[in-house]
Scaffold this active site. Structure first.
Site, PDB file in Angstrom:
ATOM      1  N   SER A 164       0.780  -1.308   0.086  1.00  0.00           N
ATOM      2  CA  SER A 164      -0.216  -0.145   0.079  1.00  0.00           C
ATOM      3  C   SER A 164       0.950   1.315  -0.055  1.00  0.00           C
ATOM      4  O   SER A 164       1.647   1.233   0.998  1.00  0.00           O
ATOM      5  CB  SER A 164      -0.901  -0.138   1.288  1.00  0.00           C
ATOM      6  OG  SER A 164      -1.738   1.030   1.318  1.00  0.00           O
ATOM      7  N   CYS A 209      -8.259  -2.571  23.538  1.00  0.00           N
ATOM      8  CA  CYS A 209      -8.995  -2.869  24.773  1.00  0.00           C
ATOM      9  C   CYS A 209      -9.616  -1.879  25.406  1.00  0.00           C
ATOM     10  O   CYS A 209     -10.544  -2.103  26.263  1.00  0.00           O
ATOM     11  CB  CYS A 209      -8.126  -3.535  25.800  1.00  0.00           C
ATOM     12  SG  CYS A 209      -6.751  -2.701  26.610  1.00  0.00           S
TER      13      CYS A 209
END
Length: 460
Positions: free
Chosen positions: A194, A320
């Protein structure tokens, strides 16, 4: 404001900017047309393809420009699997691949295929033997990143490629993070990358498919890019992507040495300046510009916000603290601490003084976040110690369950246990990691009415 998140997207390289502006004037026409403007556009497209192919290490007719790196990954996986359908429908991937690979694998599995994930060690690297064990007679394709996007660990691509070659299985390499630093070792069959990862414009990906690899394009047929990427080529962006790839590769050797020294400084100094920190990833076999560390007793989202307030743009490999409440799949696969995770990835040209100021700011920021969360401070043991304690952390997000554990561990005698009740998925990773860092024994996980019960035995 220092930008330390080049692994997400590198700043636009000056050469890319120059090439983009020039191509906007010269490359706006349809390169498939035979009139003057079309021929001029075709010359630019062909030159860009040759430059990119030289950097990748393939023939120009093996390389396709795609609308993104994710598109290249998805197309490469689906095309290779379809081309080898007679062999079987089994796909092998490492457990720490980029989400684009794992999403493609999940889609393949949902359509009736099978997927095997190859485990990694604590540094984030696969073993060659582990990859060999994952290959089967019906394996149609194997995928392995060249280097990890979260912790920087380089994978044994050449060795795994040899194992795949011996088994007759093509290997797709996601080279998005490493291609700007140098060529990928030989042996791969398909390669994806990319442009915005090396300082090219966003919206340009590369897909290389070696001659002889069975490949069947999925989706409606199209005449562009040999039928492998539908739609009109974004020629100015493609020209800028190829020009910047050539430019960064010319500078890579010298810049790699300089940035590796800065990252080595961060790796060494952070554990000295900030207590209870785990630096993750391979210390040697790694990308030169990237370092990741995790801080106990820290809310990672708050830490990133505070560093942003201190004018440092960094990211995290852990989610998280996001709305998903799910730890990073990479850190989970490695079995390392996920809470308070910080990824620093230095762009080319990073100044020494910016790294020095980061090291000056970080200890204060971490200490403030820990104080805000009520993280434990050293205290004398309780004169009357219970043999076992239960900590109810149900409904509390990481790092609170670990903070509560750390606060009471001194209240049980050596040999005593603390049981932490938690329904946060991150606790399954962070509590064992805390035990390893604090030299306590992680006994294991037990079922509970809600969530799970994590049992820890105090050793000292």
């Amino acid at each position: 404001m220092p930008y330390f998140d080049a692994a997400s997207s590198a700043p636009l390289h000056p050469v890319a900017r120059q090439a983009l502006l020039a191509a906007l004037d010269e490359g706006w026409a349809d390169p498939a047309r035979l009139y003057r403007e079309g021929r001029r556009a075709r010359l630019l497209l062909d030159a860009a393809r040759e430059a990119a192919a030289e950097a990748v290490g393939c023939r120009p007719d093996e390389l396709t420009f795609t609308p993104s790196g994710t598109w290249a990954v998805h197309s490469g996986i689906s095309g290779a699997l379809a081309g080898r359908r007679r062999v079987g429908r089994h796909l092998a991937v490492s457990a720490v691949e980029h989400s684009s690979v794992l999403h493609a694998a999940a889609a393949h599995e949902a359509q009736g295929g099978s997927v095997s994930e190859v485990a990694v060690d604590r540094s984030g690297a696969v073993s060659v033997a582990g990859y060999a064990d994952a290959l089967r007679e019906d394996t149609a394709l194997a995928c392995l990143q060249s280097a990890n996007h979260e912790v920087g660990t380089e994978q044994p691509v050449a060795e795994v490629a040899e194992v795949c070659r011996a088994a007759g299985v093509p290997l797709l390499v996601d080279a998005a993070q490493s291609l700007g630093w140098g060529p990928v070792p030989d042996g791969w069959s398909l390669l994806a990358a990319s442009a915005h990862k090396w300082g090219g414009p966003s919206g340009v990906g590369l897909l290389a498919v070696r001659k002889g690899v069975r490949f069947a394009v999925q989706g409606p047929a199209d005449e562009r890019e040999s039928g492998r990427a539908a739609g009109f080529e974004n020629l100015p962006a493609i020209v800028a992507a190829a020009a910047s790839l050539r430019a960064v590769r010319a500078q890579a050797a010298a810049e790699s040495v300089r940035l590796r020294a800065l990252v080595d400084r961060i790796r060494a100094r952070v554990p000295e300046l900030v207590p209870d920190v785990e630096v993750v990833g391979d210390p040697v076999r790694r990308l030169p510009h990237l370092v990741t560390f995790s801080c106990l007793y820290v809310d990672g989202e708050t830490l990133l916000h505070e560093l942003d307030r201190a004018e440092f743009s960094v990211s995290s490999g852990s989610s998280c603290t996001s709305s998903t409440l799910i730890p990073s799949h990479v850190l989970k696969a490695m079995g390392v601490l996920s809470e308070g995770n910080v990824r620093v990835s230095l762009p080319a040209g990073t100044a020494d003084e910016d790294v020095d100021r980061f090291l000056d700011v970080l200890p204060r920021v971490v200490a403030e976040v820990r104080e805000r969360l009520g993280a434990p401070v050293p205290a004398p043991p309780s004169p009357v110690a219970a043999a076992s304690l239960v900590v109810d952390a149900l409904g509390k997000r990481c790092p609170i369950p670990v903070i509560e554990l750390a606060k009471v561990i001194g209240e049980v005698p050596p040999g005593g246990t603390v049981t932490v009740l938690s329904d946060d998925e991150a606790a399954r990773l962070d509590i064992p990691a805390w035990c390893a860092m604090r030299e306590q024994e992680y006994v294991g996980e037990e079922p509970a009415d809600r969530g799970s019960a994590y049992v820890v035995r105090r050793l000292s």
